[in-house]
Design an enzyme around this catalytic site. Sequence first.
Site, PDB file in Angstrom:
ATOM      1  CE  LYS A  38      -3.890  -2.354   2.093  1.00 31.37           C
ATOM      2  NZ  LYS A  38      -4.639  -2.532   0.847  1.00 31.37           N
ATOM      3  CB  ALA A  40       5.491   0.624  -2.758  1.00 29.52           C
ATOM      4  CG  ASN A  41       0.490  -0.350  -4.474  1.00 26.03           C
ATOM      5  OD1 ASN A  41       1.513  -0.747  -5.027  1.00 26.03           O
ATOM      6  ND2 ASN A  41      -0.461  -1.172  -4.044  1.00 26.03           N
ATOM      7  CB  SER A 216     -19.491   0.938  -7.822  1.00 27.26           C
ATOM      8  OG  SER A 216     -20.256   0.321  -6.810  1.00 27.26           O
ATOM      9  CB  ALA A 242      -3.524  -0.549  -6.323  1.00 26.32           C
ATOM     10  CB  ALA A 243      -9.311   1.084  -6.577  1.00 22.75           C
ATOM     11  N   GLY A 244      -7.853   2.006  -3.922  1.00 20.42           N
ATOM     12  CA  GLY A 244      -7.766   2.873  -2.740  1.00 20.42           C
ATOM     13  C   GLY A 244      -6.425   3.583  -2.674  1.00 20.42           C
ATOM     14  CG  ASP A 245      -2.963   1.360  -2.305  1.00 18.23           C
ATOM     15  OD1 ASP A 245      -3.321   1.647  -1.139  1.00 18.23           O
ATOM     16  OD2 ASP A 245      -2.631   0.212  -2.650  1.00 18.23           O
TER      17      ASP A 245
END
Length: 299
Positions: A38, A40-41, A216, A242-245
């Site tokens: 998380k 690094a992303n 969504s 990784a959408a949250g990241d």
Amino acid sequence: MIAVVGSFNLDVVTAVPRHPVPGETVAGGDIVHHSGGKGANQAVAASRLGGRVAMVGRIGDDDAGATLVRSVREQGVDTTHVAVTPATATGRAQIAIDPAGENTIIVSPGANAHVSAADCADAADVLAGARVTLLQQEVPDEANHAAARLSSGTVIYNPAPMSRESTVPDGVDLLVPNRTELAALTGSPVPETLDEVAAAARTLVGVGAVVVTLGSDGALVVEGGATTHVPALPVRPVDTTAAGDSFCGALAVALAEGRGLDGAVRWACAAAAVSTTRTGAQPSLASREEVDALLAPQV
Ligand code: RIB
């Protein structure tokens, strides 16, 4: 400058027809390796969007660690404060992705568990100079608490992955949980409706503002007495890893550039949406051009 204190993981990814239930085995596709973690992303997400980013973290003394650090450095992230923990493996995440793009993730922390308050003290100049500091829950609390203390700019805390043991550091300006993380923070059931999300977020006292990511359903901004719903952008997701990241990295860039919170959240929703249209963690992260293009019809 944006400072990120957080994790490095080698993501070991398998596509599955559906997620197994306990005791069940399902046949998956070929294993694919991606750069992840998380921290690094979020660092790469911010850098790819134009932020100047420095990361504080730890890898093990193995090939995976060297590869992960090289790949974030190639994305423009300053890794001066990334240290090697001897005789320890780099963090790994086993990720299963179903056909709807939803994932399950098992993390083996490895060297991430050794990120310390002393590491943050070594990076005190970076933390004091950063306009925004990004923190998550894949490194020990002591590191996050020290980083929040040493930071002079806006501190964003993303309480992910969900953990009932972790505590929100003093000095956090902006809390960015998803629905389940919000439930863990408030000790209440997972909120479903926007009204329930807003009511739960309002119980979190001592934090400047709360931005709840809703997949969504977009995101909900709760600041002072005001609540703003930012709808999601219409995309066809293939992998939500990784959408949250992506969201947190974009939020940091937008705030560092001086955008207001609602506008920054709108931009971050677009970055998260772009990331769901590609597979992998760091390979999926959006460029600035892609984010602006996705929002262009709305301006
Ligand atoms: O948020 C996605 C990340 O969670 C993955 O890259 C994986 O490493 C886990 O840390």
